[in-house]
Design a protein around this motif. Structure first.
Motif, short mmCIF file in Angstrom:
data_model
loop_
_atom_site.label_atom_id
_atom_site.label_comp_id
_atom_site.label_asym_id
_atom_site.label_seq_id
_atom_site.Cartn_x
_atom_site.Cartn_y
_atom_site.Cartn_z
N THR A 81 0.85 -1.19 0.00
CA THR A 81 0.00 0.00 0.00
C THR A 81 0.88 1.24 0.00
O THR A 81 1.81 1.35 0.80
CB THR A 81 -0.93 0.01 1.23
N LEU A 82 0.55 2.16 -0.89
CA LEU A 82 1.29 3.41 -1.01
C LEU A 82 0.50 4.53 -0.36
O LEU A 82 -0.67 4.75 -0.69
CB LEU A 82 1.52 3.73 -2.49
N LEU A 83 1.13 5.23 0.59
CA LEU A 83 0.52 6.39 1.23
C LEU A 83 1.18 7.64 0.65
O LEU A 83 2.41 7.72 0.56
CB LEU A 83 0.74 6.34 2.74
N VAL A 84 0.35 8.61 0.26
CA VAL A 84 0.85 9.85 -0.35
C VAL A 84 0.40 11.02 0.51
O VAL A 84 -0.81 11.19 0.75
CB VAL A 84 0.33 10.00 -1.80
N PHE A 85 1.35 11.82 0.97
CA PHE A 85 1.03 12.92 1.87
C PHE A 85 2.10 13.99 1.78
O PHE A 85 3.16 13.78 1.19
CB PHE A 85 0.91 12.41 3.32
N GLY A 86 1.82 15.14 2.36
CA GLY A 86 2.84 16.17 2.36
C GLY A 86 2.36 17.47 2.94
O GLY A 86 1.18 17.64 3.27
N LEU A 109 8.83 1.88 3.53
CA LEU A 109 9.93 2.29 2.66
C LEU A 109 9.65 3.68 2.14
O LEU A 109 8.50 4.00 1.80
CB LEU A 109 10.07 1.34 1.46
N TYR A 110 10.70 4.48 2.08
CA TYR A 110 10.57 5.81 1.48
C TYR A 110 11.91 6.22 0.91
O TYR A 110 12.95 5.65 1.25
CB TYR A 110 10.07 6.84 2.50
N THR A 111 11.88 7.22 0.04
CA THR A 111 13.11 7.71 -0.57
C THR A 111 13.78 8.70 0.37
O THR A 111 13.14 9.64 0.85
CB THR A 111 12.82 8.38 -1.92
N ARG A 162 5.93 9.95 -0.65
CA ARG A 162 5.32 8.62 -0.84
C ARG A 162 5.96 7.66 0.16
O ARG A 162 7.19 7.55 0.22
CB ARG A 162 5.53 8.16 -2.28
N LEU A 163 5.12 7.01 0.91
CA LEU A 163 5.56 6.03 1.91
C LEU A 163 4.92 4.70 1.55
O LEU A 163 3.69 4.59 1.53
CB LEU A 163 5.15 6.49 3.31
N LEU A 164 5.74 3.73 1.24
CA LEU A 164 5.25 2.42 0.83
C LEU A 164 5.26 1.48 2.03
O LEU A 164 6.26 1.38 2.74
CB LEU A 164 6.14 1.86 -0.29
N VAL A 165 4.14 0.80 2.23
CA VAL A 165 4.03 -0.20 3.30
C VAL A 165 3.88 -1.55 2.60
O VAL A 165 2.95 -1.75 1.81
CB VAL A 165 2.82 0.08 4.22
N SER A 189 11.08 10.62 9.64
CA SER A 189 11.65 9.77 10.69
C SER A 189 10.68 9.67 11.87
O SER A 189 10.49 8.59 12.44
CB SER A 189 13.00 10.32 11.14
N SER A 190 10.08 10.79 12.23
CA SER A 190 9.10 10.80 13.33
C SER A 190 7.87 9.97 12.97
O SER A 190 7.36 9.20 13.79
CB SER A 190 8.71 12.23 13.65
N ILE A 191 7.40 10.11 11.74
CA ILE A 191 6.21 9.35 11.31
C ILE A 191 6.50 7.86 11.36
O ILE A 191 5.71 7.08 11.91
CB ILE A 191 5.76 9.80 9.90
N THR A 192 7.62 7.43 10.79
CA THR A 192 7.91 5.99 10.76
C THR A 192 8.26 5.46 12.15
O THR A 192 8.09 4.27 12.40
CB THR A 192 9.03 5.66 9.75
N SER A 193 8.68 6.34 13.06
CA SER A 193 8.97 5.87 14.42
C SER A 193 7.69 5.41 15.13
O SER A 193 7.75 4.65 16.09
CB SER A 193 9.67 6.94 15.24
N SER A 194 6.53 5.84 14.62
CA SER A 194 5.26 5.42 15.24
C SER A 194 4.97 3.94 15.02
O SER A 194 4.10 3.38 15.67
CB SER A 194 4.11 6.27 14.71
N VAL A 195 5.72 3.30 14.11
CA VAL A 195 5.53 1.86 13.86
C VAL A 195 6.83 1.07 13.98
O VAL A 195 6.79 -0.16 13.91
CB VAL A 195 4.89 1.62 12.46
N ARG A 196 7.95 1.72 14.13
CA ARG A 196 9.26 1.08 14.12
C ARG A 196 9.37 -0.02 15.17
O ARG A 196 9.05 0.19 16.34
CB ARG A 196 10.36 2.11 14.33
#
Length: 160
Positions: free
Chosen positions: A82-87, A123-125, A109-112, A151-158
């Motif tokens: 699933t691709l999440l698109v935000f900004g 995953l993200y660039t 774009r953040l790929l799960v 980094s903060s966003i992905t830390s919510s699931v890390r």
């Protein structure tokens, strides 16, 4: 080692370096610029937590693309993806003012994905890689901000 690094880097950069050195995250590979963060949660829970964190930060959420569903509709088998698109347009569009081709990488774009072992990853660039790719040298503060936010966003699931 970290004391010497702290003298050279800002506190935010040091925090990011420490966060990315955790075993659950891998730094962007030089050849592809992809940052991989291992999730501690299921696919559905990972997506829900990421979207919640994005919303709580007041970041605009554009779309959620269930790539595995699109593949299934085309008769193709694909593991969950699933691709999440935000900004944040005031931040992200700064990069386009430096080089319009940076629009290929914005919004974020953040790929799960779920791998063959059932492990969920985000995953993200890497934003430094994006800056290099597009030859952007006048937006370091903005790229650092974007790096800290993702980094903060992905830390919510890390995974710990």
């Amino acid at each position: 080692m970290y004391a010497r690094l702290a003298k050279v880097c800002s506190a935010a950069t040091l925090a990011l370096a420490l966060a990315l050195s955790a075993p659950a995250a891998t730094r962007a590979a030089d050849e592809d610029g992809i940052v991989r963060v291992k999730s501690a949660y299921s696919m559905a829970e990972t997506i829900a937590r990421l979207k919640k964190d994005i919303a709580e930060k007041g970041i605009r959420f554009f779309d959620e693309v269930d790539q595995s569903k699109l593949a299934a509709n085309a008769g193709i088998e694909l593991r969950p993806s699933t691709l999440l698109v935000f900004g944040n347009p005031p931040l992200g569009t700064l990069f386009l003012t430096s080089n319009p081709a940076a629009g290929l990488d914005w919004p974020v774009r953040l790929l799960v994905i779920e791998d063959e072992h059932g492990q969920v990853w985000t995953l993200y660039t890497d934003f430094g890689w994006i800056a290099h790719r597009h030859g952007i040298k006048d937006r370091n503060a903005a790229f650092n901000m974007a790096t800290n936010v993702i980094s903060s966003i992905t830390s919510s699931v890390r995974a710990k």
